[in-house]
Design an enzyme around this catalytic site. Structure first.
Site, PDB file in Angstrom:
ATOM      1  N   GLU A 101      23.539 -59.640  85.474  1.00 15.41           N
ATOM      2  CA  GLU A 101      24.510 -60.741  85.415  1.00 15.41           C
ATOM      3  C   GLU A 101      25.345 -60.890  86.677  1.00 15.41           C
ATOM      4  OE1 GLU A 101      23.165 -59.969  81.357  1.00 15.41           O
ATOM      5  OE2 GLU A 101      23.841 -58.684  82.995  1.00 15.41           O
ATOM      6  N   GLY A 147      20.521 -61.105  77.168  1.00 14.63           N
ATOM      7  CA  GLY A 147      20.559 -61.286  75.726  1.00 14.63           C
ATOM      8  C   GLY A 147      19.442 -60.586  74.988  1.00 14.63           C
ATOM      9  N   ASP A 200      27.262 -58.645  79.217  1.00 14.99           N
ATOM     10  CA  ASP A 200      27.892 -58.902  77.919  1.00 14.99           C
ATOM     11  C   ASP A 200      26.981 -58.394  76.797  1.00 14.99           C
ATOM     12  OD1 ASP A 200      25.980 -60.912  78.412  1.00 14.99           O
ATOM     13  OD2 ASP A 200      27.058 -62.389  77.200  1.00 14.99           O
ATOM     14  N   GLY A 224      19.606 -65.101  77.734  1.00 14.67           N
ATOM     15  CA  GLY A 224      20.064 -66.356  77.174  1.00 14.67           C
ATOM     16  C   GLY A 224      19.661 -67.535  78.042  1.00 14.67           C
TER      17      GLY A 224
END
Length: 367
Positions: free
Chosen positions: A143, A120, A151, A64
């Site tokens: 992350e 992502g 996530d 992302g």
């Protein structure tokens, strides 16, 4: 320039993430456009199969666009640091809706996971029906290095890996190649990148009058016989990873990792990332994966949406992005600074459900 390129060839809908300069990193407009296309093609009889790829040869999707999230958080903190920026909520909620849609899509989705696939990008790939990696695939969920957590459904797919690989990868951000992904179940097919155009041509030759998923599988299985899978480093380290099975605390995990006597380059790289990463992230990742084992897919994305919003309020996420992408000094000042300084109450704060106007965190996941 369009953020996504689309075309339909003999009922194969081809979607190309079109931001080569950013390694096809996902922005909010790109996510919104992808959601629209997938929703439209789901009920379009002219599309029987989807082929999702990234532009260029370097990356499918590097994750992302966290730099945009950083700017939104900084702007919001000047007004009220206790509020989640609307742009951040929109980004995460819409990204997870797209990820969930891919997991539950009625038509086959082929993801060409060539080059860099991180964060992502793995979210887009993980739920696809046919996930392809190549000799140049490089995957990771790093992350912890920016004060976030794995996530985009990481709670789901990391917990489905064999042994304690999911926990180890989440806490170390270890890099994976195509062979590793095949071994861990993150990919369905390991294919030579030179076969791409032949694969697309073969998909376009399918007569779509039966089980589309089976038809796609037969095409890809035929090509997979032409590609030899190299040795997987993750598979070679099974005995090491087995040591983390059943660990009851982050402290126990850290002790096993640091005290392991036979550290090779693969293990040392993981140890370095773990020790340099956010202590808060380490604690929330451990709890995330332990508590999330029995969650449904829908509840995984709801819980991750809440946790991502909490990361936007806490300090380490923007500090990690600052150090990596803004000032680029690579010296984040984590708060708390060490694993032992992170209290149970502090970790609880990440998992508290956000109330008030942010009840919309309980967003309806679209079917």
């Amino acid at each position: 320039m369009s953020l996504l390129l689309t075309e339909i060839k003999n009922r194969v809908g081809i979607i190309t993430l079109n931001s080569e300069k950013t390694l096809n990193a996902l922005s909010l407009p790109m996510i919104e456009e992808l959601h629209t296309i997938l929703s439209t093609w789901k009920i379009n009889d002219e599309v029987a199969c989807i082929f999702l790829q990234g532009s260029g040869e370097k990356a499918f999707c590097a994750g992302g666009d966290v730099r945009q999230l950083y700017d939104s958080i900084i702007a919001q903190r000047a007004i009220d640091h206790t509020k989640v920026p609307q742009d951040c909520f929109d980004f995460f909620s819409k990204e997870y809706q797209v990820d969930y849609m891919i997991h539950t899509y009625p038509k086959p989705i082929v993801v060409w996971g060539h080059g860099i696939v991180m964060g992502g990008g793995i979210g887009l790939m993980a739920g696809a029906s046919h996930r392809i990696v190549t000799e140049r695939s490089k995957l990771a969920m790093p992350e912890i290095t920016i004060g976030l957590y794995p996530d985009v459904g990481g709670t789901w797919f990391l917990n489905k890996m064999p042994s304690a690989y999911g926990l180890y990868l989440g806490l170390t951000g270890a890099r994976l190649d195509g062979a590793d992904c095949k071994f861990l179940g993150l990919a369905d097919f390991y294919l030579s990148s030179s076969l791409k155009e032949q694969i697309l041509s073969s998909l376009q030759e399918i007569i779509w009058n039966g089980d589309g998923h089976q038809a796609v599988s037969e095409v890809l299985e035929k090509f997979s016989k032409e590609t030899e899978i190299p040795e997987s480093q993750t598979e070679l380290h099974q005995a090491f990873i087995h040591r983390f099975e059943g660990v009851d605390s982050l402290e126990e995990f850290a002790e096993i990792l640091t005290d392991y006597p036979k550290k090779d380059d693969w293990i040392l790289t993981g140890l370095k990332s773990f020790e340099a990463g956010s202590p808060s992230s380490a604690h929330i990742i451990f709890r995330q994966l332990k508590q999330g084992k029995k969650l449904s897919l829908e509840d995984v994305f709801r819980s991750e949406l809440n946790l991502s919003c909490q990361c936007c309020i806490h300090t380490d996420f923007i500090e990690g992005v600052r150090a990596l992408l803004v000032d680029k000094d690579l010296t984040p000042k984590w708060q708390p600074a060490t694993l032992t300084e992170v209290t149970e109450d502090w970790v609880d704060g990440y998992f508290n459900w956000i109330i008030g106007e942010w009840d919309v965190v309980e967003v309806e996941i679209e079917n």
